[in-house]
Design a protein around this motif. Structure first.
Motif, PDB file in Angstrom:
ATOM      1  N   VAL A  95      16.141 -16.711  53.595  1.00  0.00           N
ATOM      2  CA  VAL A  95      14.935 -15.890  53.458  1.00  0.00           C
ATOM      3  C   VAL A  95      13.819 -16.688  52.788  1.00  0.00           C
ATOM      4  O   VAL A  95      12.643 -16.519  53.118  1.00  0.00           O
ATOM      5  CB  VAL A  95      15.246 -14.594  52.687  1.00  0.00           C
ATOM      6  CG1 VAL A  95      13.977 -13.790  52.425  1.00  0.00           C
ATOM      7  CG2 VAL A  95      16.251 -13.743  53.477  1.00  0.00           C
ATOM      8  N   GLY A  96      14.187 -17.593  51.886  1.00  0.00           N
ATOM      9  CA  GLY A  96      13.181 -18.449  51.275  1.00  0.00           C
ATOM     10  C   GLY A  96      12.451 -19.290  52.301  1.00  0.00           C
ATOM     11  O   GLY A  96      11.223 -19.473  52.218  1.00  0.00           O
ATOM     12  N   GLN A  97      13.190 -19.780  53.311  1.00  0.00           N
ATOM     13  CA  GLN A  97      12.559 -20.570  54.361  1.00  0.00           C
ATOM     14  C   GLN A  97      11.667 -19.702  55.246  1.00  0.00           C
ATOM     15  O   GLN A  97      10.616 -20.147  55.716  1.00  0.00           O
ATOM     16  CB  GLN A  97      13.621 -21.279  55.208  1.00  0.00           C
ATOM     17  CG  GLN A  97      13.065 -22.298  56.193  1.00  0.00           C
ATOM     18  CD  GLN A  97      12.264 -23.401  55.520  1.00  0.00           C
ATOM     19  OE1 GLN A  97      12.608 -23.847  54.420  1.00  0.00           O
ATOM     20  NE2 GLN A  97      11.189 -23.832  56.157  1.00  0.00           N
TER      21      GLN A  97
ATOM     22  N   PRO B 133      14.418 -25.744  42.853  1.00  0.00           N
ATOM     23  CA  PRO B 133      13.977 -24.630  43.698  1.00  0.00           C
ATOM     24  C   PRO B 133      14.084 -23.227  43.102  1.00  0.00           C
ATOM     25  O   PRO B 133      13.570 -22.293  43.673  1.00  0.00           O
ATOM     26  CB  PRO B 133      14.876 -24.765  44.930  1.00  0.00           C
ATOM     27  CG  PRO B 133      16.093 -25.467  44.436  1.00  0.00           C
ATOM     28  CD  PRO B 133      15.628 -26.382  43.348  1.00  0.00           C
ATOM     29  N   TYR B 134      14.776 -23.051  41.971  1.00  0.00           N
ATOM     30  CA  TYR B 134      14.937 -21.711  41.408  1.00  0.00           C
ATOM     31  C   TYR B 134      14.382 -21.656  39.988  1.00  0.00           C
ATOM     32  O   TYR B 134      14.425 -22.637  39.243  1.00  0.00           O
ATOM     33  CB  TYR B 134      16.412 -21.296  41.420  1.00  0.00           C
ATOM     34  CG  TYR B 134      16.909 -20.951  42.804  1.00  0.00           C
ATOM     35  CD1 TYR B 134      17.032 -19.633  43.216  1.00  0.00           C
ATOM     36  CD2 TYR B 134      17.221 -21.954  43.712  1.00  0.00           C
ATOM     37  CE1 TYR B 134      17.459 -19.313  44.499  1.00  0.00           C
ATOM     38  CE2 TYR B 134      17.648 -21.649  45.000  1.00  0.00           C
ATOM     39  CZ  TYR B 134      17.760 -20.333  45.381  1.00  0.00           C
ATOM     40  OH  TYR B 134      18.169 -20.028  46.653  1.00  0.00           O
ATOM     41  N   LEU B 135      13.901 -20.495  39.597  1.00  0.00           N
ATOM     42  CA  LEU B 135      13.237 -20.311  38.316  1.00  0.00           C
ATOM     43  C   LEU B 135      14.090 -20.787  37.143  1.00  0.00           C
ATOM     44  O   LEU B 135      13.597 -21.412  36.201  1.00  0.00           O
ATOM     45  CB  LEU B 135      12.881 -18.828  38.142  1.00  0.00           C
ATOM     46  CG  LEU B 135      12.018 -18.449  36.946  1.00  0.00           C
ATOM     47  CD1 LEU B 135      10.648 -19.105  37.041  1.00  0.00           C
ATOM     48  CD2 LEU B 135      11.868 -16.933  36.872  1.00  0.00           C
TER      49      LEU B 135
ATOM     50  N   LYS C  46      11.885 -18.640  43.693  1.00  0.00           N
ATOM     51  CA  LYS C  46      13.175 -18.011  43.971  1.00  0.00           C
ATOM     52  C   LYS C  46      13.987 -17.916  42.672  1.00  0.00           C
ATOM     53  O   LYS C  46      13.805 -18.721  41.757  1.00  0.00           O
ATOM     54  CB  LYS C  46      13.961 -18.826  45.003  1.00  0.00           C
ATOM     55  CG  LYS C  46      13.342 -18.832  46.384  1.00  0.00           C
ATOM     56  CD  LYS C  46      14.238 -19.523  47.410  1.00  0.00           C
ATOM     57  CE  LYS C  46      14.266 -21.018  47.226  1.00  0.00           C
ATOM     58  NZ  LYS C  46      15.011 -21.707  48.317  1.00  0.00           N
ATOM     59  N   THR C  47      14.884 -16.952  42.614  1.00  0.00           N
ATOM     60  CA  THR C  47      15.758 -16.826  41.452  1.00  0.00           C
ATOM     61  C   THR C  47      16.983 -15.993  41.802  1.00  0.00           C
ATOM     62  O   THR C  47      16.939 -15.156  42.707  1.00  0.00           O
ATOM     63  CB  THR C  47      15.012 -16.185  40.260  1.00  0.00           C
ATOM     64  OG1 THR C  47      15.904 -16.096  39.144  1.00  0.00           O
ATOM     65  CG2 THR C  47      14.504 -14.794  40.599  1.00  0.00           C
ATOM     66  N   HIS C  48      18.073 -16.245  41.054  1.00  0.00           N
ATOM     67  CA  HIS C  48      19.294 -15.431  41.179  1.00  0.00           C
ATOM     68  C   HIS C  48      19.387 -14.419  40.031  1.00  0.00           C
ATOM     69  O   HIS C  48      20.394 -13.704  39.920  1.00  0.00           O
ATOM     70  CB  HIS C  48      20.540 -16.318  41.117  1.00  0.00           C
ATOM     71  CG  HIS C  48      20.695 -17.264  42.269  1.00  0.00           C
ATOM     72  ND1 HIS C  48      20.491 -16.887  43.574  1.00  0.00           N
ATOM     73  CD2 HIS C  48      21.077 -18.578  42.302  1.00  0.00           C
ATOM     74  CE1 HIS C  48      20.719 -17.926  44.371  1.00  0.00           C
ATOM     75  NE2 HIS C  48      21.063 -18.954  43.623  1.00  0.00           N
TER      76      HIS C  48
END
Length: 315
Positions: free
Chosen positions: A70-72, A105-107, A128-130
């Motif tokens: 989804v990020g892409q 790539p992630y916060l 993006k983040t988890h």
């Protein structure tokens, strides 16, 4: 050039993780586990110093729910909606990727100095983040930044997480599925219990700045999924451009390009990309346990019903 740089960063993280002693591969922060190879305690301690912008594009998803995919899609939406010619698109994408190289790539990934560097990124920033909502920087909600929250059925998420964790050697030792499953069900895995994430996000169903979408609905109708995302983030795209994005972000295309875009990590990030793979892995007892846990916690919540558990998680 930018893609090569990103690969180098990802491969370096993977290589350095081999030198981490088993006992140091994980650390606890606020009672949640995180992997040392991509996160550090200092970064998590100062998360609240991150200042969100109202026009940031934020994607949230528990690990292995489809955030890379989804990020892409969001990357392509930004590029296509800008109506740039091919040369300008390449230049903008290169500038953005080169800026992102030092950020990870992630916060929550990377060093604590990244938040100062993020201030230099041009708008609109894609983040993006988890992380679960209660852990996100407060400025995201304060500044009414739009958040796209992605979910995937818990059983496929567990299986995908298992293969990813072993492929990336996240745990002190390699685990069998039967060893991993109790950890997943208890939440003793990085980023905690998935069902807790669902419970927490259920509190934001009426927030107009939060949009919920599932992996399964995008798989079933990718064009509609892309259209919904475009409308939410105010990306202006035509039906023809939506179809172009769908083709460009298909699982096959992304898996074929994984070694170029994600280096060695690509082997673990893109495996099957299907719905229902859990049926090949779960035992009868594990099925019953997951069903019971879901029923006890989130089944009767609005968000729990939106996940269509009976459709995707019952034989």
């Amino acid at each position: 050039m930018a893609q090569a740089g990103m690969c180098e960063l990802l491969d370096k993280s993977l290589a350095e993780s081999k030198d981490i002693s088993p006992s140091d591969k994980m650390f606890l922060h606020n009672e949640v586990m995180y992997p040392t190879m991509i996160c550090c305690p200092e970064t998590l301690k100062i998360l609240d110093t991150f200042e969100a912008r109202s026009d940031d594009v934020i994607l949230v998803g528990y690990p292995k729910t489809g955030t890379n995919w989804v990020g892409q899609i969001l990357v392509e939406l930004e590029a296509v909606s800008g109506k740039y010619d091919d040369e300008e698109r390449k230049k903008r994408r290169t500038r953005q990727r080169e800026s992102e190289l030092s950020l990870f790539p992630y916060l929550e990934f990377g060093d604590p100095e990244k938040f100062e560097r993020m201030k230099q990124l041009p708008s609109r920033r894609r983040i993006k983040t988890h992380l679960a909502p209660q852990t996100l920087p407060k400025s995201i909600f304060k500044n009414k930044t739009k958040i796209l929250v992605l979910f995937r059925n818990p059983k496929d998420t567990a299986v995908s997480y298992f293969h990813f964790a072993n492929g990336m050697k996240l745990f002190p030792t390699q685990k069998t599925w039967d060893e991993f499953f109790p950890d997943f069900i208890r939440g003793t895995v990085p980023w905690g219990l998935y069902l807790d994430h669902i419970m927490e996000w259920n509190k934001y169903l009426d927030d107009k700045n939060v949009m919920f979408i599932t992996y399964e609905e995008i798989k079933e109708n990718p064009a509609l999924g892309v259209k919904r995302m475009a409308e939410f983030f105010d990306f202006s795209v035509s039906e023809q451009e939506i179809q172009f994005i769908v083709e460009k972000t298909s699982f096959k295309t992304m898996k074929d390009e994984a070694s170029e875009t994600h280096g060695e990590m690509g082997k673990s990030l893109f495996r099957k990309g299907i719905v229902g793979d859990w049926k090949n892995v779960f035992s009868e007892n594990q099925n019953e346990e997951m069903d019971r846990k879901f029923e006890e916690s989130v089944a009767r919540t609005k968000l729990g019903m939106m996940l269509k558990y009976d459709v995707y998680c019952k034989c």
